[in-house]
Enzyme design. Structure first.
Site, PDB file in Angstrom:
ATOM      1  N   GLY A 223       4.158   8.007  -0.093  1.00 26.92           N
ATOM      2  CA  GLY A 223       3.127   7.338   0.683  1.00 26.92           C
ATOM      3  C   GLY A 223       3.157   7.816   2.128  1.00 26.92           C
ATOM      4  N   GLN A 225       5.438   7.872   4.097  1.00 28.80           N
ATOM      5  CA  GLN A 225       6.697   8.566   4.445  1.00 28.80           C
ATOM      6  C   GLN A 225       6.672  10.039   4.050  1.00 28.80           C
ATOM      7  OE1 GLN A 225       8.696   6.699   6.233  1.00 28.80           O
ATOM      8  NE2 GLN A 225       7.217   5.075   5.774  1.00 28.80           N
ATOM      9  N   ASP A 247      -8.010   2.342   1.910  1.00 32.31           N
ATOM     10  CA  ASP A 247      -7.844   2.082   0.479  1.00 32.31           C
ATOM     11  C   ASP A 247      -6.992   3.224  -0.078  1.00 32.31           C
ATOM     12  OD1 ASP A 247      -8.080   1.722  -2.246  1.00 32.31           O
ATOM     13  OD2 ASP A 247     -10.268   1.737  -2.303  1.00 32.31           O
ATOM     14  N   ALA A 250      -6.124   6.216  -5.647  1.00 28.74           N
ATOM     15  CA  ALA A 250      -6.323   7.644  -5.969  1.00 28.74           C
ATOM     16  C   ALA A 250      -5.724   8.593  -4.931  1.00 28.74           C
ATOM     17  CB  ALA A 250      -7.794   7.982  -6.200  1.00 28.74           C
ATOM     18  N   ALA A 251      -4.934   8.070  -4.004  1.00 32.27           N
ATOM     19  CA  ALA A 251      -4.274   8.981  -3.053  1.00 32.27           C
ATOM     20  C   ALA A 251      -3.308   9.902  -3.795  1.00 32.27           C
ATOM     21  CB  ALA A 251      -3.530   8.179  -1.985  1.00 32.27           C
ATOM     22  N   ASP A 253      -3.469  10.756  -6.914  1.00 31.84           N
ATOM     23  CA  ASP A 253      -4.279  11.680  -7.733  1.00 31.84           C
ATOM     24  C   ASP A 253      -4.828  12.814  -6.874  1.00 31.84           C
ATOM     25  OD1 ASP A 253      -3.863   9.935  -9.853  1.00 31.84           O
ATOM     26  OD2 ASP A 253      -5.711   8.826  -9.445  1.00 31.84           O
TER      27      ASP A 253
HETATM   28  O1  RIB Z   1      -4.686   6.332  -9.589  1.00 27.92           O
HETATM   29  C1  RIB Z   1      -5.835   5.534  -9.436  1.00 27.92           C
HETATM   30  C2  RIB Z   1      -6.443   5.263 -10.771  1.00 27.92           C
HETATM   31  O2  RIB Z   1      -5.549   4.493 -11.527  1.00 27.92           O
HETATM   32  C3  RIB Z   1      -7.711   4.472 -10.715  1.00 27.92           C
HETATM   33  O3  RIB Z   1      -8.863   5.264 -10.557  1.00 27.92           O
HETATM   34  C4  RIB Z   1      -7.673   3.699 -12.012  1.00 27.92           C
HETATM   35  O4  RIB Z   1      -8.627   4.095 -12.945  1.00 27.92           O
HETATM   36  C5  RIB Z   1      -6.266   3.885 -12.560  1.00 27.92           C
HETATM   37  O5  RIB Z   1      -6.247   4.742 -13.603  1.00 27.92           O
END
Ligand code: RIB
Length: 305
Positions: A223, A225, A247, A250-251, A253
């Site tokens: 995160g 860090q 928010d 999805a960071a 991802d």
């Molecule tokens: O990593 C975020 C995702 O986790 C969201 O988009 C949600 O769908 C879950 O899968």
């Protein structure tokens, strides 16, 4: 020509509310907003790789409901190849997400059609896997399908990335030999290793265990860090760019998709990690999963504060 990233994973419709704080057990809170947003860890990582410079194919399953066609369309508009996104009878995957005023979230997912992605469906799209430079997997589809994708990726000589999310315990021991880059966050590194990752030193202990289990290289995302990289010989702690978070959905991802795209396009590991970090930092300044993911242009124009 951009390198090819193939993502094997989930597509979810995210049902997102914002509330001042996350609810406690048994409590009803009044939320501030509600939105439906395309998400799913697999699809988010595919979108991130596509916006950040890779040619992307997705392998996954959507349902026969309205969400299914919306989730497919969300990838198609990014130029993502969806020939291997099947439609099955029933509901698409959904994620119920609450985001609080401090930008933290709580998520419950229901697999729906993601549970229908089988090893046989991957075998049917083996040509897609064969065309990959980098294969990216997560844990929102059945475990035997993830295991098959990792093993097949290794057999084909591809670079294989596993983001073990969400993780509830150790990975099957036989998976590790197929993983070039294992990218857990703190809680996933804790679940995989049994070490409570609550500091950089603890992340080093956990990452060392995961290398000893057989992973090629480990990047623990921490995160704000930053990230801890190890190849088993040395550690590198890379600080995260400082931003004002709105928010964090999805960071992780965005980091994984950005890292995969950069690596596939020939960047060094350190460059790919920094690129993924800038992309992830930009994503937390915006709301939602896929809508928050920056473009290559955004990342190239990022000025650290
Ligand atoms: O990593 C975020 C995702 O986790 C969201 O988009 C949600 O769908 C879950 O899968």
């Amino acid at each position: 020509m951009p390198a090819k990233v193939v993502v094997v994973g989930s597509l979810n419709m995210d049902l997102v509310t914002r509330a001042s704080r996350l609810p406690r057990a048994g409590e009803t809170l009044i939320g501030q907003t509600f939105s439906t947003v395309p998400g799913g860890k697999g699809a988010n990582q595919a979108v991130a790789s596509a916006r950040l410079g890779a040619d992307v194919s997705m392998i996954g399953c959507v349902g026969s409901d309205a969400y299914g066609s919306q989730l497919r369309e969300a990838l198609l508009v990014e130029g993502i190849d969806c020939q291997a996104v099947s439609t099955v009878d029933g509901s698409s995957g959904v994620a119920l997400i609450v985001v609080d005023d401090s930008s933290q979230n709580a998520i419950v997912i229901v697999a729906g059609s993601n549970g229908e992605l089988t090893p046989a469906s991957l075998q049917a799209f083996d040509a897609v896997l064969q065309a990959a430079d980098v294969i990216v997997c997560q844990l929102e589809v059945p475990m035997n399908t993830v295991g098959y994708a990792l093993k097949r990726g290794r057999e084909l000589g591809k670079t294989v990335i596993l983001n073990p999310a969400p993780a509830s315990g150790p990975l099957p021991a036989e998976w590790y030999a197929s993983i070039d880059y294992l990218i857990p966050n703190e809680s996933e590194a804790s679940a995989l290793s049994g070490v409570t990752v609550d500091s950089i030193d603890a992340a080093k202990v956990a990452a060392t265990q995961l290398i000893q289990a057989g992973a090629g290289k480990v990047i623990v995302t921490l995160g704000a860090q930053g990230a801890l990289f190890t190849d088993g010989q040395r550690f590198e702690h890379l600080q995260a760019p400082k931003v004002k978070a709105v928010d964090t959905t999805a960071a992780g991802d965005t980091f994984v998709g950005g890292f995969a795209a950069a690596l596939a396009n020939g960047k060094s590991e350190a460059e790919a990690i920094r690129f993924g970090q800038v992309a992830a930092a930009l994503s937390v300044t915006r709301a939602g999963a896929q809508p928050s993911i920056p473009t290559l242009h955004d990342v190239q124009g990022f000025v650290p504060s």
